[in-house]
Enzyme design. Structure first.
Site: not given
Ligand code: 13P
Length: 233
Positions: A84, A152
């Site tokens: 992430h 993302e």
């Protein structure tokens, strides 16, 4: 087809709040939607609906402040987020992310490996974005069936702006072509845009941050995903 809906709580919610949320989530009719919530480590709970936001690539040992395989297994956790952008910003290197991914894949986890370009790369256009995303996938075992890719874009995380559907679709196709895998999309997903995002052909799921914190909002996202999953099968 099974649609995946993931909720990344990040550093939000206490154990008590997560437990109440999970109890409500267990009662939701999910149809063909595979739902997973990723609470903070202090709120891990033994449930097939719970995954880990992080994990150290070792079973146990002298790694102060870390949580490893032995601790995750105690909760029956077998899904993990790796890569992430918020963890990359904290200093996790590509080499460390490769180690984490292979360790957790070898140990039977479903790994959701996150990639995404920052705004300065995004502004350079298609080729720069593609090269950046491929570099983030270097050394990752893309042939592993338990490796999933979450796209993302850093500039859309926690923001009101999301890429256009066309952009998500084009980048999704690019990732799919290079990895033979569909993507999960994350960054600004909410009930008002989840249907159109899930309907894009390279998208098999979504990773929801802020909009997952409110249970009723997240439950609506699941209901929408459920009807998309029925149509997409
Ligand atoms: P937001 O949904 O708040 O943009 O966060 C996305 C995310 O980072 C999920 O991992």
């Amino acid at each position: 087809m099974k649609v995946k809906v993931l909720a990344n709580f990040k550093m939000n919610k206490t154990r008590k709040e997560t437990k109440e949320y999970l109890e409500k989530l267990e009662k939701v009719d999910k149809g063909r939607v595979e739902v997973t919530i990723f609470p903070p480590m202090s709120a891990l709970l033994p449930s097939p609906l719970v995954g880990a936001q992080n994990g150290y690539p070792a079973e146990k040992g002298a790694f102060t402040g870390e949580v490893g395989l032995e601790q995750l297994r105690e909760f029956g956790i077998d899904k993990i987020l790796i890569g992430h952008s918020e963890r990359r910003q904290l200093g996790e290197t590509p080499q460390f992310l490769r180690e984490k991914s292979s360790f957790y894949l070898e140990n039977g986890f479903q790994v959701f490996f996150c990639i995404g370009e920052p705004m300065e790369v995004h502004q350079q256009g298609k080729e720069a974005i593609g090269a950046y995303l491929l570099s983030q996938l270097e050394g990752i075992d893309l042939s592993h069936p338990n490796l999933h890719i979450a796209y993302e874009p850093v500039w859309a995380i926690g923001q009101k702006v999301t890429p256009s559907l066309e952009m998500i679709e084009n980048i999704g196709h690019f990732i799919e072509k290079n990895t033979q895998k569909p993507i999960l999309y994350g960054g600004g997903v909410k009930k008002d845009n989840v249907q159109e995002i899930l309907e894009l052909s390279p998208v098999e799921g979504v990773l929801v941050g802020s909009a997952s914190l409110d249970f009723d909002h997240f439950a609506q996202i699941i209901q929408i995903a459920k009807s998309v999953a029925e149509r997409k099968q």
